[in-house]
Write a protein that holds these residues in place. Structure first.
Motif: not given
Length: 321
Positions: A129-132, A134-139, A267-268, A275-276
């Motif tokens: 969940g935290l990885a998801g 991080a991906l959305v936040t950086t995108a 896409p990210q 992932v979340a």
């Protein structure tokens, strides 16, 4: 009917983040929240007087004070950070996803704080969940180059405020009806935001009709629709189903924000949301099931007439989206 109610609940709850975006285009966060809660608090206070003392029987001043603190954390602190983050430029979908990690974070903290320990698979879900996030936040940060990096910690702080309210509620031994708790929480928030708006000189609403459209959107769809359907779905389907639906808010809000406001959806972003949602599946597949023999006649946990307190991280939040 359960499916229709679930769809309506997801849409109404997600509308709170979209409504925040609509409102912050016309006024500051404190002004919007003042006019969202002030009329609502008056209506609920009048309804409380009409109900009489029966619904408040058995509650002490300490119980009411505890509910006021819970409202301060779960509504005032939480919503202020949501509106402020969106006002600063964080997309509504990213804000919804960061706030949506509350059950996962609460589950991780349940062990050291409440001695309700999570399994290894649930820890895996938390990390996913935290990885998801991080991906959305950086995108989102990459697509919104004009937004400062620290603004993404604003909704994170609001999520922690909601977690604190959850644990405070968990430690309470007094049963408070939803009508009473909602009244106390909304009156507390109305006092906080009205005082803040008056102190800042921003209590006067904008003249544009779009501001009142946003307020009507928030009160009707987000408060009465989202909050009312929360309790209805909870009663019909149970806590686990409700919290599974809560994790659908982020993708729905992200798509809604992209379509309505042109917010970035790369896409990210899609990978991060996937992932979340995968994290949710992992956590729920590892959650212990209540044996059928321990349920009473209405399908709720036995031995408490449906008044049992939900596990940490899955308790019925008093948060208005």
């Amino acid at each position: 009917m359960n499916l229709l109610l679930s769809v309506a609940f997801v849409l109404c709850w997600s509308s709170g983040f979209v409504g925040a975006k609509l409102g912050t285009e016309q006024a500051g966060a404190v002004t919007i929240l003042m006019w969202r809660f002030l009329p609502l608090a008056v209506v609920l206070a009048v309804a409380a007087v009409a109900r009489g003392r029966a619904s408040w029987r058995g509650l002490t001043a300490r119980d009411v004070g505890r509910q006021a603190v819970i409202g301060l954390l779960s509504q005032s602190g939480y919503l202020l950070t949501v509106y402020w983050a969106i006002q600063l430029g964080v997309s509504s979908g990213t804000t919804a996803l960061i706030d949506g990690t509350q059950p996962l974070v609460a589950g991780a903290l349940a062990g050291p704080l409440l001695r309700q320990y999570v399994s290894g698979r649930q820890w895996l879900g938390l990390c996913l969940g935290l990885a998801g996030v991080a991906l959305v936040t950086t995108a989102d940060a990459g697509a919104n180059s004009g937004v400062a990096w620290w603004t993404y910690f604003v909704p994170f702080a609001g999520m922690l405020s909601l977690v604190a309210a959850t644990f405070l509620e968990q430690r309470s031994r007094t049963h408070v009806t939803p009508a009473v708790s909602m009244t106390v929480h909304c009156v507390t928030s109305a006092l906080v935001f009205t005082g803040a708006a008056l102190a800042a000189g921003s209590a006067a609403p904008p003249a544009e009709s779009s501001f009142w459209i946003a307020i009507g959107w928030l009160v009707t769809l987000s408060t009465f629709g989202g909050y009312g359907l929360y309790w209805l779905v909870l009663r019909r389907s149970g806590v686990t189903k409700v919290n599974t639906l809560m994790f659908l808010m982020a993708p729905v809000t992200a798509v809604w924000g992209a379509a309505m406001f042109g917010e970035p959806f790369t896409p990210q972003t899609a990978v991060g949301l996937a992932v979340a949602l995968g994290a949710v599946a992992v956590v729920h597949s590892a959650s212990p099931r209540t044996p059928a023999s321990s349920r009473d006649g209405d399908g709720r946990g036995g031995g408490c007439g449906g008044r049992c307190r939900a596990p940490t991280g899955t308790s019925a939040p008093s948060t208005l989206p």
